[in-house]
Design a protein around this motif. Structure first.
Motif, PDB file in Angstrom:
ATOM      1  N   GLY A   1       0.789  -1.226   0.000  1.00 28.92           N
ATOM      2  CA  GLY A   1       0.000   0.000   0.000  1.00 28.92           C
ATOM      3  C   GLY A   1       0.816   1.266   0.000  1.00 28.92           C
ATOM      4  N   TYR A   2       1.907   1.332   0.718  1.00 30.53           N
ATOM      5  CA  TYR A   2       2.645   2.595   0.717  1.00 30.53           C
ATOM      6  C   TYR A   2       4.101   2.473   0.289  1.00 30.53           C
ATOM      7  N   GLN A   3       4.320   1.604  -0.669  1.00 29.11           N
ATOM      8  CA  GLN A   3       5.671   1.498  -1.214  1.00 29.11           C
ATOM      9  C   GLN A   3       5.999   2.718  -2.044  1.00 29.11           C
ATOM     10  N   VAL A   4       7.176   3.225  -1.906  1.00 31.37           N
ATOM     11  CA  VAL A   4       7.713   4.115  -2.923  1.00 31.37           C
ATOM     12  C   VAL A   4       8.375   3.236  -3.965  1.00 31.37           C
ATOM     13  N   THR A   5       8.211   3.598  -5.234  1.00 31.77           N
ATOM     14  CA  THR A   5       8.727   2.716  -6.281  1.00 31.77           C
ATOM     15  C   THR A   5      10.233   2.552  -6.179  1.00 31.77           C
ATOM     16  N   SER A   6      10.915   3.564  -5.672  1.00 32.71           N
ATOM     17  CA  SER A   6      12.367   3.451  -5.554  1.00 32.71           C
ATOM     18  C   SER A   6      12.743   2.393  -4.531  1.00 32.71           C
ATOM     19  N   LYS A   7      11.760   1.920  -3.807  1.00 32.28           N
ATOM     20  CA  LYS A   7      12.070   0.953  -2.756  1.00 32.28           C
ATOM     21  C   LYS A   7      11.428  -0.395  -3.029  1.00 32.28           C
ATOM     22  N   ASP A   8      11.174  -0.691  -4.297  1.00 28.96           N
ATOM     23  CA  ASP A   8      10.620  -1.991  -4.616  1.00 28.96           C
ATOM     24  C   ASP A   8      11.725  -3.053  -4.512  1.00 28.96           C
ATOM     25  N   LEU A   9      11.299  -4.282  -4.354  1.00 25.80           N
ATOM     26  CA  LEU A   9      12.260  -5.372  -4.418  1.00 25.80           C
ATOM     27  C   LEU A   9      12.721  -5.553  -5.856  1.00 25.80           C
ATOM     28  N   LYS A  10      13.979  -5.848  -6.064  1.00 28.91           N
ATOM     29  CA  LYS A  10      14.452  -6.161  -7.406  1.00 28.91           C
ATOM     30  C   LYS A  10      13.840  -7.490  -7.841  1.00 28.91           C
ATOM     31  N   PRO A  11      13.509  -7.637  -9.154  1.00 30.49           N
ATOM     32  CA  PRO A  11      12.966  -8.927  -9.608  1.00 30.49           C
ATOM     33  C   PRO A  11      13.859 -10.095  -9.206  1.00 30.49           C
ATOM     34  N   SER A  12      15.176  -9.897  -9.237  1.00 30.55           N
ATOM     35  CA  SER A  12      16.053 -11.035  -8.917  1.00 30.55           C
ATOM     36  C   SER A  12      15.941 -11.430  -7.449  1.00 30.55           C
ATOM     37  N   THR A  13      15.457 -10.535  -6.616  1.00 27.54           N
ATOM     38  CA  THR A  13      15.179 -10.907  -5.223  1.00 27.54           C
ATOM     39  C   THR A  13      13.766 -11.464  -5.096  1.00 27.54           C
ATOM     40  N   ARG A  14      12.840 -10.726  -5.686  1.00 31.30           N
ATOM     41  CA  ARG A  14      11.432 -11.037  -5.517  1.00 31.30           C
ATOM     42  C   ARG A  14      11.050 -12.411  -6.036  1.00 31.30           C
ATOM     43  N   GLN A  15      11.651 -12.797  -7.188  1.00 29.47           N
ATOM     44  CA  GLN A  15      11.268 -14.061  -7.795  1.00 29.47           C
ATOM     45  C   GLN A  15      11.903 -15.246  -7.066  1.00 29.47           C
ATOM     46  N   ARG A  16      12.177 -15.097  -5.811  1.00 31.44           N
ATOM     47  CA  ARG A  16      12.667 -16.195  -4.991  1.00 31.44           C
ATOM     48  C   ARG A  16      11.612 -16.629  -3.965  1.00 31.44           C
ATOM     49  N   PHE A  17      10.467 -15.941  -3.955  1.00 27.83           N
ATOM     50  CA  PHE A  17       9.487 -16.147  -2.892  1.00 27.83           C
ATOM     51  C   PHE A  17       8.119 -16.546  -3.436  1.00 27.83           C
ATOM     52  N   LEU A  18       7.398 -17.324  -2.661  1.00 31.16           N
ATOM     53  CA  LEU A  18       5.965 -17.482  -2.839  1.00 31.16           C
ATOM     54  C   LEU A  18       5.303 -16.345  -2.070  1.00 31.16           C
ATOM     55  N   ALA A  19       4.243 -15.755  -2.627  1.00 30.81           N
ATOM     56  CA  ALA A  19       3.610 -14.630  -1.955  1.00 30.81           C
ATOM     57  C   ALA A  19       2.236 -15.027  -1.409  1.00 30.81           C
ATOM     58  N   ILE A  20       2.004 -14.701  -0.143  1.00 26.51           N
ATOM     59  CA  ILE A  20       0.678 -14.894   0.461  1.00 26.51           C
ATOM     60  C   ILE A  20       0.140 -13.520   0.827  1.00 26.51           C
ATOM     61  N   GLU A  21      -1.086 -13.236   0.418  1.00 25.57           N
ATOM     62  CA  GLU A  21      -1.635 -11.902   0.617  1.00 25.57           C
ATOM     63  C   GLU A  21      -2.520 -11.865   1.862  1.00 25.57           C
ATOM     64  N   PHE A  22      -2.370 -10.790   2.643  1.00 27.02           N
ATOM     65  CA  PHE A  22      -3.186 -10.588   3.834  1.00 27.02           C
ATOM     66  C   PHE A  22      -4.019  -9.324   3.678  1.00 27.02           C
ATOM     67  N   GLY A  23      -5.198  -9.341   4.263  1.00 28.88           N
ATOM     68  CA  GLY A  23      -6.019  -8.134   4.318  1.00 28.88           C
ATOM     69  C   GLY A  23      -6.488  -7.955   5.749  1.00 28.88           C
ATOM     70  N   TYR A  24      -7.337  -6.944   5.962  1.00 27.39           N
ATOM     71  CA  TYR A  24      -7.929  -6.822   7.287  1.00 27.39           C
ATOM     72  C   TYR A  24      -8.877  -7.992   7.495  1.00 27.39           C
ATOM     73  N   PRO A  25      -9.021  -8.478   8.732  1.00 23.42           N
ATOM     74  CA  PRO A  25      -9.977  -9.564   8.974  1.00 23.42           C
ATOM     75  C   PRO A  25     -11.395  -9.090   8.650  1.00 23.42           C
ATOM     76  N   ASP A  26     -12.293 -10.015   8.320  1.00 24.01           N
ATOM     77  CA  ASP A  26     -13.671  -9.555   8.095  1.00 24.01           C
ATOM     78  C   ASP A  26     -14.298  -9.190   9.444  1.00 24.01           C
ATOM     79  N   PRO A  27     -15.383  -8.351   9.455  1.00 22.01           N
ATOM     80  CA  PRO A  27     -15.873  -7.763  10.707  1.00 22.01           C
ATOM     81  C   PRO A  27     -16.117  -8.765  11.822  1.00 22.01           C
ATOM     82  N   GLU A  28     -16.673  -9.913  11.493  1.00 25.89           N
ATOM     83  CA  GLU A  28     -16.940 -10.881  12.558  1.00 25.89           C
ATOM     84  C   GLU A  28     -15.669 -11.340  13.255  1.00 25.89           C
ATOM     85  N   LEU A  29     -14.684 -11.702  12.429  1.00 23.95           N
ATOM     86  CA  LEU A  29     -13.411 -12.149  12.977  1.00 23.95           C
ATOM     87  C   LEU A  29     -12.738 -11.015  13.741  1.00 23.95           C
ATOM     88  N   GLU A  30     -12.811  -9.811  13.164  1.00 24.50           N
ATOM     89  CA  GLU A  30     -12.150  -8.673  13.806  1.00 24.50           C
ATOM     90  C   GLU A  30     -12.796  -8.385  15.171  1.00 24.50           C
TER      91      GLU A  30
END
Lengths: 268, 268, 268, 268, 268, 268
Positions: B152-181
């Motif tokens: 959400g608040y990355q500056v583009t100058s601070k992105d991961l380089k592809p050669s670093t990034r393409q070493r990971f599996l990515a799991i995405e998190f969001g805010y919990p839904d209201p009941e869980l929260e």
């Protein structure tokens, strides 16, 4: 050291051999994750095997370059000990002394002072001055310098200077063709041929997507990751989500485009 | 170590497990305060529980990244002592040696030299060269690297380089839904269900406000803070003022908009 | 330690108490010289008074932040001595160990690495990793972190990151209202009530001047300064010149505007 | 120490006295070479004379600020010796301990970390934390901090922060009026009254030239220099050339304008 | 020390003498290679000759300024030895102690902290605080500070601050007139008068070329170089090529213009 | 040391000799890989041969300049040992003491402080002040300083300052003419004359291509590389691909243009 797993894609093994025989430094150009590191491991292993004298304990010395890599990190430095200062060879000096292949990965990331240190090792002199020791190391006859970089995402301010660049023979790498890539995926991820082929086909289609934000198409490594998850029972579409969609971009549009291709290849 | 409190929001536990079983590094993406740190604590605890050999004293090594984090801070350094210099492992080396999970929080904040140190630990090599010691550590079979960042608040100058990034599996998190929260708020702040539900609903409404200045919607943590104040007898509207209005923005317009929503939820 | 002089302006004492009871970190927002430092001194004194165990020698540890404050300045460092190196706790570590309140004044002035050090101390972990010692300090149960900043003259490049900011409850401070301010001036500068009231009124009028260059209206401190000079026999208009006109701006137009208001309040 | 030569230009001596009696820090504003340094020397001498206890060996500690002045330069540092490390007080600490006046010349040139060190010494606390010693110095009752700067050529990026600035009373300095300046020139350069008067008149006329490039009109010091050369037999016009024309600007047009005024005052 | 070779071009010797007698610091302004360094060597020799006491071993201490010259480089520093740390005076301190002339060449190249160190040595105080020793050196009565710079190629960001500049008398230097320059060339290069005269005339003509790229007309030194080559048998046109054409510019147009003038002066 | 292989292209040997006889420093200008380093090796060997006294062990000291080369790297530094600190001469000091030729390759890459260190060694003084030792080295009578740079790809911000530049005689180098270059290629790569001639002709044609991106035409070194591959049995077109096409540019258009010329010269 067992033979590293490497499947040649073209004449790169012969070309490297010819360069090595003349001890001409080699520059490997190609996208991230296409197998440059494996190739150098394979060549170093091959060359060490054929050496007549004692092969070095460490036939390949790898250094991943970055902005803060100093000349001292390569060449060596003094450490303070109880007896005063002791000199510790850096990895480049170690390789030059023992006749290893020294591989500088992503060389353009290094600062200018690092690349300049390479100059006298990469012309007729084949020497490495250790200014802080006040001596000069003559490179072992078996020593060779190999560097790599990815021309796809270079910033121009980080190009190699001509006076550095014109010291190397350049060998270009690309992604393996689908058949070869399927073979690699099957071997690395331990999945059946049909899954591997589907993933290789998917890789080729994503790389052809015309999305400016997709800097580097998914590497073979990412396809292997997807395969590994599928092999663990994760649904193919979900596996692609983690390994290919979310891992390659933060842009929702690019993610949707990649996801669409993945869904076309793997039915729900 | 007692089990960390964590309520799964989806399939993230299974996915992490699958990645861990293949020792594929994991990248957690999601907004601040949505529970990424807790999730890693939970997974590290789960995995340590099931280890056959002696589990490490410290099953999770957490490093919060920042601009001035050097490679030496991760890998280790020499300390000067009466007997000369002694080597002190950094947290990454410690994790690699003992088979802990190493968690780099906000990895894009790190300098390039830090991320590059991760490369050989995150591909088939699974090694960490300690150049200043002149040795290489082979990672413990149980070791895994996990990184996180907030797209959400990355500056583009601070992105991961592809050669670093393409070493990971990515799991995405969001805010919990209201009941869980609401369940989390009730547990953490020790407030009755109706207060927790009101705060969860309030959180969801603020996150939907279309205010460009409101970079990150209030985290679950802030809702817990508001609940904690209410639990201590502070009037709900005043509690929201401290925890949600003043804490999220300095912009008077944004503050008014948030305050209005809070007043709609909590009567005076 | 005698009770610090502090006159509450609203519910700030109760709110701080509620936050402290839950050990939720506190952020104080307000203009320069409005009493934030005094307020923290007062609260630290109040809280130390009520502690059941031995109160710490130093119930409040104050750190004024700036660009060059390193993480080591906060956390501690090794000193070289005849017996090798000795570790010296920094002020943050000292506060965390002894259960003091640690107050970071003008926290946005600090570099990112400094603020990141605060993360594990300001969530459920309440720990401070001392990486260079290879250990982690668990915060004393009485420890609390308090930070402050002045939203009036922030540069946006120096804002707190959401991941830092959403760890605090925020309490807002303003200038005291004229009656309270007159009381403070009379107490601090030792001047009769009428002079103190005139200065408080003057302060309020200057703060209302619509001059873009006048970044921060005169603080209570400057009004006390003016009072102190008047108490030493300096003519009121001349005292205002030194304490309010020349001290707040180098701009001749702004100076004239302020001087005019001062002359309206104090006859020649 | 003999009394420093200083001729008061207005009420600055009384104002400084009043501020000192209340121990309110003082800010001196004025152009270069107008006598601020001499004034502080004079006041420090006057105040030391009247002290009841033993006056400090060094009643005035002067520090000329610049970009590279670190907090350690002010506060102190460890030196490495055969017995390990020894602490050496910096000039600010020395002044605070002994009760000297500490004068920071051109304070805006200092880095932010330097000025922030002054905060706790310039409010009700009157303390100086020596973080690296782990102690805090309470200022001697006679200690006072005085700072100066030249508002004429400030870059806005180098202004004092309001939180620093609003800690001082400000006294403004200008060039002495011609009569006083002539007296100073006669005394310092040892020239007859008519030469001194001519030079003072010349100074006033050059300062009135409307040349944007002429940042700082010639200081009293430069007029003394010109007088000194004339006293050594150099022709007045040539003396003005060296001391006033070439010394104040590299711009040929500005030089011509200044030279013309000089020629009008001194016949060939 | 034998008398340095210097041919006065005007009244500079008398002016320097008058300044020295009053111990007023001197600023030498002029283009590169016009003889400023030689002039200072000559004056230092002259002054040392007339000293009544023992002249210093080193009557002139020269420091060429640059961006990385630190205050410690000028003033001195601690060196670590077996007995702990030893103080080593810097060149400025050495000059101030022994009464040498200290010459800072290209003073505007120095960083601000360097020039600020000069302040107390260049006004009525004539002292040099050695903060790291905790003492102050009073300058020897014979000490004088001399600085130089070339106003021709200053960048404005590197101008002297008025507070530094207004401490000096300025003497301006230009290229010698052709007759004098021919005399110098004949003496230095050992060539016959006609060759020297031709080179001096050539120098004057090139300096008059209206070529914006030709920043600094050829210095006397370059004309001496050309003469020296001619004296060694190199053809005059070829000698001018090396010494004047290629040495002054990389711009082909400027080179052609200079070459044309050289060919007009020297027949093939 | 055997005679270095060098084929003179013009009068450069005589010109260098004339400069050396007068000890006038020399600046070599020319493109990368055109033989400047070899030329200096050859001249140093020639000069050492004719020395009457004992020639230095190391007749040529070469330093490749870069951004991070400090003055200490050139001049020397203290090393900490068990007996305290020992001084280690830098390469420039070593050359000045022993009378070697000191060659600074790519001198404009050095920082300003490095080039300024050269000043007193390159004028009538011929001295090198070792400020940190507190002494000055007088250069050996046989010492000469030689520097080089490539005017083709200078950034203007990295030009030599006139005050540095006007200390040198400049000798210009270009690529050898085709006949000479063929002779060099045949000698270095060990290929028959017809291959060497074809490669030399190819080099000349590529250098004439009007492609703005082709910063530096292929150096002689690259043509030798191509020859060496051909000598090892690599097909000429493929050899040109590695040595000339991929090694000189990442731009596909430039690569195609170069490849077309190569194909015109070498039939498939």
């Amino acid at each position: 050291m067992t033979a590293p797993f490497y499947l040649p894609a073209g004449d790169e093994v012969d070309l490297f051999r010819a360069a090595y025989d003349q001890r001409i430094p080699v520059l490997l150009k190609g996208p991230t994750g296409c197998g440059k590191t494996r190739f150098v491991e394979y060549m170093a292993w091959e060359i060490a095997k054929q050496r007549t004298g004692t092969p070095p304990d460490e036939p390949l010395v790898t250094i991943t370059c970055h902005d803060d890599l100093t000349a001292a990190d390569l060449v060596g430095r003094y450490l303070l000990s109880a007896e005063g200062t002791t000199w510790l060879d850096g990895p480049l000096t170690r390789a030059a002394r023992t006749g290893a292949i020294c591989y500088l990965d992503e060389v353009v990331e290094a600062r200018k002072d690092t690349t300049v240190v390479l100059h006298s090792l990469t012309d007729h002199r084949r020497t490495l001055p250790l200014e802080r020791l006040g001596t000069t190391v003559a490179a072992h006859p078996d020593f060779l310098l190999v560097v790599s970089y990815n021309p796809g995402y270079q910033v121009t301010s980080k190009d190699l200077k001509p006076s550095t660049r014109q010291r190397f023979l350049a060998i270009e790498f690309g992604y393996p063709d689908p058949e070869l890539e399927a073979e690699i995926i099957a071997h690395e991820a331990g999945v059946p041929a049909d899954v591997a082929e589907a993933l290789a086909a998917l890789g080729a289609r994503i790389r052809n997507l015309d999305a400016a934000d997709l800097l580097d198409g998914p590497s073979t490594r990412l396809l292997v990751h997807a395969g590994a998850l599928i092999g663990r029972g994760v649904a193919p579409r979900r596996a692609c989500d983690l390994a290919l969609v979310l891992a390659t971009s933060d842009d929702r549009d690019v993610q949707d485009a990649v996801r669409q291709v993945a869904h076309a290849v793997f039915a729900a």
